[in-house]
Enzyme design. Structure first.
Site, PDB file in Angstrom:
ATOM      1  N   GLN A 150      -4.596  -1.437   9.372  1.00  0.00           N
ATOM      2  CA  GLN A 150      -4.475  -2.756   8.761  1.00  0.00           C
ATOM      3  C   GLN A 150      -5.134  -3.828   9.647  1.00  0.00           C
ATOM      4  O   GLN A 150      -4.856  -3.909  10.840  1.00  0.00           O
ATOM      5  CB  GLN A 150      -2.978  -3.083   8.539  1.00  0.00           C
ATOM      6  CG  GLN A 150      -2.725  -4.399   7.833  1.00  0.00           C
ATOM      7  CD  GLN A 150      -3.268  -4.428   6.407  1.00  0.00           C
ATOM      8  OE1 GLN A 150      -3.165  -3.457   5.660  1.00  0.00           O
ATOM      9  NE2 GLN A 150      -3.885  -5.544   6.026  1.00  0.00           N
ATOM     10  N   ASP A 187     -11.008   2.625   3.604  1.00  0.00           N
ATOM     11  CA  ASP A 187     -11.314   1.198   3.414  1.00  0.00           C
ATOM     12  C   ASP A 187     -12.813   0.979   3.167  1.00  0.00           C
ATOM     13  O   ASP A 187     -13.220  -0.088   2.721  1.00  0.00           O
ATOM     14  CB  ASP A 187     -10.899   0.390   4.670  1.00  0.00           C
ATOM     15  CG  ASP A 187      -9.564  -0.317   4.477  1.00  0.00           C
ATOM     16  OD1 ASP A 187      -9.182  -0.579   3.315  1.00  0.00           O
ATOM     17  OD2 ASP A 187      -8.905  -0.607   5.498  1.00  0.00           O
ATOM     18  N   LYS A 202       0.845  -1.203   0.000  1.00  0.00           N
ATOM     19  CA  LYS A 202       0.000   0.000   0.000  1.00  0.00           C
ATOM     20  C   LYS A 202       0.877   1.250   0.000  1.00  0.00           C
ATOM     21  O   LYS A 202       0.609   2.212  -0.723  1.00  0.00           O
ATOM     22  CB  LYS A 202      -0.956  -0.021   1.207  1.00  0.00           C
ATOM     23  CG  LYS A 202      -2.050  -1.074   1.042  1.00  0.00           C
ATOM     24  CD  LYS A 202      -2.833  -1.355   2.308  1.00  0.00           C
ATOM     25  CE  LYS A 202      -3.748  -2.562   2.075  1.00  0.00           C
ATOM     26  NZ  LYS A 202      -4.515  -2.964   3.255  1.00  0.00           N
TER      27      LYS A 202
END
Ligand code: NAP
Length: 284
Positions: A96, A119, A52
């Site tokens: 995460q 997200d 990422k």
């Protein structure tokens, strides 16, 4: 031979489009910054986080790393997320997952401001998706819509079957297919006569989390088959939830594993990061 949907190529196209857009936005003084939070040192999470950060660097988005020890208290993580919510220099926040077992993941997801929820997991983002409001889309399903569109596969009016109803893949996938005017069925572990249902699908999306679960008996002639699964088989080769070798002779289009859905998730995360600066003026 079916059309092989090339997720590597399509994700690269998207990243290149975003890179050009980020340059234009920077010229107007708009810059994106993503905060990437990792708790612990799980090797798989470290690989995802690094990928990422690499994608951010490629596109021209600043990323700020917050690496916290495994034993970090839930309150400490909540405080960090609250600080990042308030920080005007941070546009997107990514925590995460999975988090260590002593931290309540749902609480952390709910703490992230919906305006920085790149997200797309916050209940506000999920609600916006279902009622058709603009908001951050869950990255893997949004990537699948791009794979279909950019491969010339229209969803409108098609019978779509999603196998799996997880909050991160199955449910948002169904909502997005509905938004594209598909006729959508969601199947799960309690579904009866699964094969009969999946054989009706013109577009079959498989997010079941079981290695090579979908064989040709589950697939109608000419279906487009999208495989979300990611596993290592007995020979240590990557494979999906679909038995590719068995299904390819009946499908009209199919995603390989690797190189299908996988690369799209990060591309769509980058799109969500760019979205934070595209819309910044609208929000202020
Ligand atoms: P998950 O949370 O384990 O959900 C699996 C779903 O499949 C559940 O809804 C479950 O039903 C259903 N299911 C299980 N067995 C079934 C059966 N025999 N028949 C019908 N349905 C069944 O998995 P997930 O997070 O959605 O992920 C699915 C797969 O995608 C995994 O392999 C994961 O590694 C992969 N993945 C890939 C990406 C990517 O970027 N490529 C992203 C996310 C996930 P119930 O709800 O009834 O239990």
């Amino acid at each position: 031979m079916p059309q092989i949907i090339d997720g590597k190529k399509i994700s690269q196209q998207i990243k290149d489009e975003l890179k050009a857009e980020v340059q234009e936005l920077a010229a107007e003084g708009r810059r994106a910054c993503l905060a990437v939070v990792q708790v612990g040192t799980d090797p798989a999470s470290t690989v995802y986080v690094n990928n990422k950060k690499k994608a951010c660097a490629y596109i021209g988005i600043e990323s700020r790393s917050f690496e916290l020890p495994e034993e970090t208290a839930e309150e400490e993580l909540v405080s960090l997320v609250e600080r990042l919510n308030q920080d005007p220099e941070v546009n997107g926040i990514l925590v995460q997952l999975p988090l260590p077992a002593h931290i309540d993941e749902d609480r952390i997801i709910r703490t992230i401001s919906p305006d920085k929820d790149v997200d797309g997991f916050h209940p506000v983002s999920v609600g916006r998706l279902w009622i058709g409001e603009k908001g951050f889309l869950s990255c893997t399903p949004a990537g699948i819509i791009q794979l279909l569109k950019r491969s010339g596969i229209s969803v409108e009016g098609k019978r779509c079957v999603v196998v799996g109803r997880s909050n991160i893949v199955g449910k948002p996938m169904a909502a997005l297919l509905l938004r594209e005017n598909g006729t959508v069925t969601i199947a799960h572990s309690r579904t009866k006569n699964l094969k009969e249902i999946t054989r009706q699908a013109e577009i079959l999306i498989v997010a079941v989390g079981k290695e090579k679960f979908i064989t040709r008996e589950y697939v109608g002639e000419g279906a487009a088959v999208i495989d979300v699964g990611m596993h290592r088989d007995a020979q240590n080769h990557l494979c999906g939830d679909v038995d590719y070798a068995d299904v390819e002779s009946v499908a009209s289009a199919i995603t390989p594993v690797p190189g299908g859905v996988g690369p799209m998730t990060i591309a769509m995360l980058m799109n969500n990061c760019v979205e934070t600066i595209r819309t910044r003026e609208d929000r202020s």
